[in-house]
Design a protein around this motif. Sequence first.
Motif, PDB file in Angstrom:
ATOM      1  N   LEU A   1      28.010   8.370  65.488  1.00  0.00           N
ATOM      2  CA  LEU A   1      28.480   9.629  65.057  1.00  0.00           C
ATOM      3  C   LEU A   1      27.415  10.510  64.805  1.00  0.00           C
ATOM      4  O   LEU A   1      26.284  10.051  64.524  1.00  0.00           O
TER       5      LEU A   1
ATOM      6  N   ALA B   1      30.404   3.078  67.307  1.00  0.00           N
ATOM      7  CA  ALA B   1      30.048   4.245  68.044  1.00  0.00           C
ATOM      8  C   ALA B   1      29.187   4.758  67.079  1.00  0.00           C
ATOM      9  O   ALA B   1      28.888   4.653  65.895  1.00  0.00           O
TER      10      ALA B   1
ATOM     11  N   ARG C   1      29.899  13.261  74.966  1.00  0.00           N
ATOM     12  CA  ARG C   1      29.107  12.509  74.027  1.00  0.00           C
ATOM     13  C   ARG C   1      28.027  11.624  74.624  1.00  0.00           C
ATOM     14  O   ARG C   1      27.705  11.159  75.776  1.00  0.00           O
TER      15      ARG C   1
ATOM     16  N   ILE D   1      37.791   9.781  60.167  1.00  0.00           N
ATOM     17  CA  ILE D   1      36.253   9.818  60.807  1.00  0.00           C
ATOM     18  C   ILE D   1      35.835  10.745  60.083  1.00  0.00           C
ATOM     19  O   ILE D   1      36.058  11.909  60.281  1.00  0.00           O
TER      20      ILE D   1
ATOM     21  N   PHE E   1      29.352   3.971  63.241  1.00  0.00           N
ATOM     22  CA  PHE E   1      30.693   3.786  62.887  1.00  0.00           C
ATOM     23  C   PHE E   1      31.383   2.528  63.383  1.00  0.00           C
ATOM     24  O   PHE E   1      31.146   2.564  64.607  1.00  0.00           O
TER      25      PHE E   1
ATOM     26  N   THR F   1      37.605   4.678  70.151  1.00  0.00           N
ATOM     27  CA  THR F   1      36.721   4.110  68.869  1.00  0.00           C
ATOM     28  C   THR F   1      36.787   5.180  67.723  1.00  0.00           C
ATOM     29  O   THR F   1      37.069   4.824  66.502  1.00  0.00           O
ATOM     30  N   ILE F   2      36.516   6.402  68.196  1.00  0.00           N
ATOM     31  CA  ILE F   2      36.428   7.354  67.047  1.00  0.00           C
ATOM     32  C   ILE F   2      37.175   8.720  67.330  1.00  0.00           C
ATOM     33  O   ILE F   2      37.387   9.518  66.414  1.00  0.00           O
TER      34      ILE F   2
ATOM     35  N   PHE G   1      28.386   5.347  83.342  1.00  0.00           N
ATOM     36  CA  PHE G   1      28.873   5.109  84.753  1.00  0.00           C
ATOM     37  C   PHE G   1      27.978   5.231  85.727  1.00  0.00           C
ATOM     38  O   PHE G   1      28.367   5.158  86.833  1.00  0.00           O
TER      39      PHE G   1
ATOM     40  N   ALA H   1      37.652  10.897  76.106  1.00  0.00           N
ATOM     41  CA  ALA H   1      37.936  10.723  74.726  1.00  0.00           C
ATOM     42  C   ALA H   1      37.237   9.152  74.621  1.00  0.00           C
ATOM     43  O   ALA H   1      37.211   8.239  75.382  1.00  0.00           O
ATOM     44  N   ASN H   2      36.338   9.078  73.577  1.00  0.00           N
ATOM     45  CA  ASN H   2      36.106   7.599  72.925  1.00  0.00           C
ATOM     46  C   ASN H   2      37.053   6.999  71.914  1.00  0.00           C
ATOM     47  O   ASN H   2      37.027   7.423  70.830  1.00  0.00           O
TER      48      ASN H   2
ATOM     49  N   ARG I   1      39.030   6.419  79.474  1.00  0.00           N
ATOM     50  CA  ARG I   1      37.934   6.020  79.792  1.00  0.00           C
ATOM     51  C   ARG I   1      36.843   6.668  79.762  1.00  0.00           C
ATOM     52  O   ARG I   1      35.790   6.309  79.848  1.00  0.00           O
TER      53      ARG I   1
ATOM     54  N   GLU J   1      29.043   3.003  74.232  1.00  0.00           N
ATOM     55  CA  GLU J   1      30.107   3.590  75.232  1.00  0.00           C
ATOM     56  C   GLU J   1      30.377   2.760  76.499  1.00  0.00           C
ATOM     57  O   GLU J   1      31.531   2.666  77.016  1.00  0.00           O
TER      58      GLU J   1
END
Lengths: 74, 220
Positions: free
Chosen positions: B102, B100, B57, A13, B147, A64-65, B64, A61-62, A58, B93
């Motif tokens: 970036l 996502a 992020r 990435i 991405f 996906t990346i 949430f 961290a994500n 959850r 998210e």
Amino acid sequence: MKVRVLVRPKEGILDPQGEAVRGALPALGFGGVKTVHIGRLIEMEVETADEVDAMCKRLLANPTIEEYEWEVIH
Amino acid sequence: MRIGVTIFPGSNCDRDALYAVERMGAEPVELWHADADLKGVDAVIVPGGFSYGDYLRPGAIARFANVMGPLEDFAKSGGPVLGVCNGFQVLTEAHLLPGALLRNTGMRFVCDRVRVRVEATDTPWTAGCEVGEELTLPVAHNEGNYFADDATLAQLEDEGRVVLRYLENPNGSANDIAGVCSEERNVVGIMPHPERVSDPALGSDEGLRILRSVLVGAGV
């Protein structure tokens, strides 16, 4: 107990932050730096480590990346 | 038609979006982040900004917020949802959209007007446009570099789910993607800001081509 979570961009990435720092190091005379990857360090005090992995998946961290690892410090 | 605009701490395009909804000829409805329902709106816009300071992020904390529960139910039942900029980040998210956003490859915040091409018109937010139509829309973002893994990108292309594509890529986005839609096509996320060009007094009202689409889709 205290746990430490390390989150960083997945292999492959694009990491423009790391790339910018890699470019800056030679400018300061530090040679031989091949790659720089920049991640995020999260330290938490928790009563139990049972749910740390779920927290990483959850929110922290994500997936996906990013990839993550964690450890109990003490 | 009543269109809701979510407001999180740090949203900064909510007023613009509410104004743009009025310009569309629809009724704007404020949806506070702590609200437990969507007040019976017919469509929702998740606006741009820096929800919760972009901490952790972009979009990670907003996802949430209380209002997101009913919003996810609304999206899953086919309700039209548009995420703009930070709203796009929030929707990825929340897993309502794939992929996502970036950091821009150039490491710079990009604040500009860009040309985009409408690639798909079978979504509620582009139904009033023509395929291949070119629009000039503002962008203002630090994380707009779309991405997704190769398999997801191939799937998006195969299923015609790239909604907007940059003519000149400002941020390193994969396949020049400026916007995508969900599998059911009712959830759309775009980085450009149509609400910022919703009145000739702002220099252009081309953004209404996108926003008014939701009225076309609803037969208004």
